[in-house]
Motif scaffolding. Structure first.
Motif, PDB file in Angstrom:
ATOM      1  N   ASP A 228     -41.717  37.506  20.286  1.00 44.27           N
ATOM      2  CA  ASP A 228     -40.390  37.439  20.890  1.00 44.27           C
ATOM      3  C   ASP A 228     -40.242  36.082  21.549  1.00 44.27           C
ATOM      4  N   VAL A 229     -39.210  35.348  21.150  1.00 43.29           N
ATOM      5  CA  VAL A 229     -38.939  34.037  21.712  1.00 43.29           C
ATOM      6  C   VAL A 229     -37.593  34.108  22.423  1.00 43.29           C
ATOM      7  N   THR A 230     -37.619  33.834  23.711  1.00 43.48           N
ATOM      8  CA  THR A 230     -36.391  33.810  24.493  1.00 43.48           C
ATOM      9  C   THR A 230     -36.141  32.365  24.894  1.00 43.48           C
ATOM     10  N   SER A 231     -34.971  31.863  24.551  1.00 44.55           N
ATOM     11  CA  SER A 231     -34.647  30.472  24.857  1.00 44.55           C
ATOM     12  C   SER A 231     -33.337  30.406  25.637  1.00 44.55           C
ATOM     13  N   ALA A 232     -33.148  29.283  26.321  1.00 43.06           N
ATOM     14  CA  ALA A 232     -31.929  29.103  27.107  1.00 43.06           C
ATOM     15  C   ALA A 232     -30.727  28.936  26.189  1.00 43.06           C
ATOM     16  N   PHE A 233     -30.959  28.350  25.029  1.00 48.71           N
ATOM     17  CA  PHE A 233     -29.894  28.124  24.051  1.00 48.71           C
ATOM     18  C   PHE A 233     -30.342  28.648  22.698  1.00 48.71           C
ATOM     19  N   ALA A 234     -29.406  28.925  21.824  1.00 48.02           N
ATOM     20  CA  ALA A 234     -29.723  29.463  20.497  1.00 48.02           C
ATOM     21  C   ALA A 234     -30.575  28.479  19.708  1.00 48.02           C
ATOM     22  N   LEU A 235     -31.608  28.993  19.044  1.00 47.69           N
ATOM     23  CA  LEU A 235     -32.450  28.178  18.171  1.00 47.69           C
ATOM     24  C   LEU A 235     -31.886  28.263  16.754  1.00 47.69           C
ATOM     25  N   ASN A 236     -31.760  27.106  16.092  1.00 47.52           N
ATOM     26  CA  ASN A 236     -31.301  27.159  14.705  1.00 47.52           C
ATOM     27  C   ASN A 236     -32.460  27.585  13.807  1.00 47.52           C
TER      28      ASN A 236
ATOM     29  N   GLU B 190     -34.057  26.094  11.408  1.00 50.62           N
ATOM     30  CA  GLU B 190     -35.119  25.094  11.249  1.00 50.62           C
ATOM     31  C   GLU B 190     -36.079  25.126  12.442  1.00 50.62           C
ATOM     32  N   GLN B 191     -35.531  25.254  13.652  1.00 50.58           N
ATOM     33  CA  GLN B 191     -36.366  25.328  14.849  1.00 50.58           C
ATOM     34  C   GLN B 191     -37.203  26.612  14.848  1.00 50.58           C
ATOM     35  N   GLN B 192     -36.591  27.713  14.441  1.00 49.48           N
ATOM     36  CA  GLN B 192     -37.322  28.979  14.378  1.00 49.48           C
ATOM     37  C   GLN B 192     -38.454  28.907  13.364  1.00 49.48           C
ATOM     38  N   ASP B 193     -38.190  28.305  12.198  1.00 50.61           N
ATOM     39  CA  ASP B 193     -39.222  28.181  11.166  1.00 50.61           C
ATOM     40  C   ASP B 193     -40.381  27.306  11.643  1.00 50.61           C
ATOM     41  N   LYS B 194     -40.045  26.210  12.307  1.00 51.80           N
ATOM     42  CA  LYS B 194     -41.076  25.298  12.809  1.00 51.80           C
ATOM     43  C   LYS B 194     -41.914  25.982  13.884  1.00 51.80           C
ATOM     44  N   LEU B 195     -41.262  26.703  14.777  1.00 54.51           N
ATOM     45  CA  LEU B 195     -41.969  27.429  15.839  1.00 54.51           C
ATOM     46  C   LEU B 195     -42.859  28.518  15.243  1.00 54.51           C
ATOM     47  N   ALA B 196     -42.349  29.234  14.248  1.00 56.11           N
ATOM     48  CA  ALA B 196     -43.136  30.281  13.591  1.00 56.11           C
ATOM     49  C   ALA B 196     -44.373  29.691  12.929  1.00 56.11           C
TER      50      ALA B 196
ATOM     51  N   SER C   2     -34.057  35.384  20.927  1.00 57.31           N
ATOM     52  CA  SER C   2     -32.949  35.828  21.766  1.00 57.31           C
ATOM     53  C   SER C   2     -32.633  34.714  22.758  1.00 57.31           C
ATOM     54  N   GLU C   3     -31.506  34.858  23.439  1.00 58.21           N
ATOM     55  CA  GLU C   3     -31.069  33.841  24.387  1.00 58.21           C
ATOM     56  C   GLU C   3     -30.994  34.423  25.796  1.00 58.21           C
ATOM     57  N   ASP C   4     -31.299  33.584  26.775  1.00 55.96           N
ATOM     58  CA  ASP C   4     -31.172  33.949  28.178  1.00 55.96           C
ATOM     59  C   ASP C   4     -30.855  32.672  28.942  1.00 55.96           C
ATOM     60  N   ALA C   5     -29.585  32.500  29.299  1.00 56.36           N
ATOM     61  CA  ALA C   5     -29.134  31.274  29.961  1.00 56.36           C
ATOM     62  C   ALA C   5     -29.818  31.062  31.309  1.00 56.36           C
ATOM     63  N   SER C   6     -30.340  32.132  31.922  1.00 56.63           N
ATOM     64  CA  SER C   6     -30.973  31.987  33.233  1.00 56.63           C
ATOM     65  C   SER C   6     -32.290  31.203  33.163  1.00 56.63           C
ATOM     66  N   LEU C   7     -32.794  30.954  31.954  1.00 51.25           N
ATOM     67  CA  LEU C   7     -34.017  30.141  31.813  1.00 51.25           C
ATOM     68  C   LEU C   7     -33.749  28.673  32.110  1.00 51.25           C
ATOM     69  N   ILE C   8     -32.494  28.267  32.108  1.00 51.67           N
ATOM     70  CA  ILE C   8     -32.023  26.908  32.356  1.00 51.67           C
ATOM     71  C   ILE C   8     -32.353  26.004  31.166  1.00 51.67           C
ATOM     72  N   GLY C   9     -33.566  26.022  30.686  1.00 50.79           N
ATOM     73  CA  GLY C   9     -33.993  25.228  29.542  1.00 50.79           C
ATOM     74  C   GLY C   9     -35.365  25.693  29.109  1.00 50.79           C
ATOM     75  N   GLY C  10     -35.788  25.317  27.913  1.00 48.02           N
ATOM     76  CA  GLY C  10     -37.102  25.683  27.411  1.00 48.02           C
ATOM     77  C   GLY C  10     -37.129  27.071  26.784  1.00 48.02           C
ATOM     78  N   VAL C  11     -38.351  27.595  26.583  1.00 47.44           N
ATOM     79  CA  VAL C  11     -38.513  28.895  25.928  1.00 47.44           C
ATOM     80  C   VAL C  11     -39.620  29.703  26.613  1.00 47.44           C
ATOM     81  N   VAL C  12     -39.542  31.011  26.437  1.00 44.16           N
ATOM     82  CA  VAL C  12     -40.611  31.930  26.833  1.00 44.16           C
ATOM     83  C   VAL C  12     -41.026  32.648  25.558  1.00 44.16           C
TER      84      VAL C  12
END
Length: 178
Positions: A111-119, A121-127, A143-153
């Motif tokens: 599960d990847v939660t990011s501040a902004f939507a990942l396209n 290409e980014q998802q494939d590279k991360l995978a 998934s997205e969570d704006a409260s992260l401000i930036g980056g990913v969990v």
């Protein structure tokens, strides 16, 4: 929670060993997923808690609700689980079965939660990077969570990688307090 897992483990292991030996991991995973969903239904929970019903009645009702989605072996499995009054444990049984299945298939859900939507290409590279690090096939769920401000969990089983700005600010605040 640990107690429920302990109670569910023998059933999940037995179902997994049967499914593996008959090369039916996917179909058993689907059947157990359905059984888990049915067991969590409010009406079904009241049936499972009804003291006047025998375990055979409970199993028959459970199987009737599932319709023709179960083969004979799965119906027998439900009867055994019901005889031991463990039908309420179906969600734990299904979850453990899926863990055994993922271990067998050398795959992991991430599960990847990011501040902004990942396209894509980014998802494939991360995978690809996570697959190399974990040594498994990665099924990415973004998934997205704006409260992260930036980056990913990133969460993969019990591994959590917090690369969010919110997490870094929390670590900085904790360091300043000590």
């Amino acid at each position: 929670m640990a107690e429920l897992t302990t109670l569910a483990r023998p059933y999940a292991k037995a179902a997994f060993e049967h499914a593996q030996s008959h090369k039916q991991l996917a179909s058993w995973s689907a059947m157990l997923g359905l059984a888990a969903a049915v067991s969590q239904d409010d009406t079904m929970q009241s049936v499972l808690k009804a003291p006047r019903l025998t375990s055979a009645n409970k199993a028959t009702t459970f199987i009737d609700v599932c319709g023709d989605k179960f083969d004979e072996k799965a119906k027998n499995f439900i009867h055994v689980v019901a005889e031991n009054d463990r039908l309420p444990l179906m969600p734990e049984i299904a979850a453990l079965f899926d863990l055994y299945k993922a271990e067998q298939e050398k795959s992991v859900d991430v599960d990847v939660t990011s501040a902004f939507a990942l396209n894509q290409e980014q998802q494939d590279k991360l995978a690809k990077v996570l697959s190399a690090r974990l040594g498994r096939e990665v099924r990415l769920h973004a998934s997205e969570d704006a409260s992260l401000i930036g980056g990913v969990v990133i969460r993969a089983g019990d591994l959590v990688i917090d690369g969010s700005i919110r997490g870094k600010l929390a670590n900085l605040a904790e360091a300043l307090k000590s």
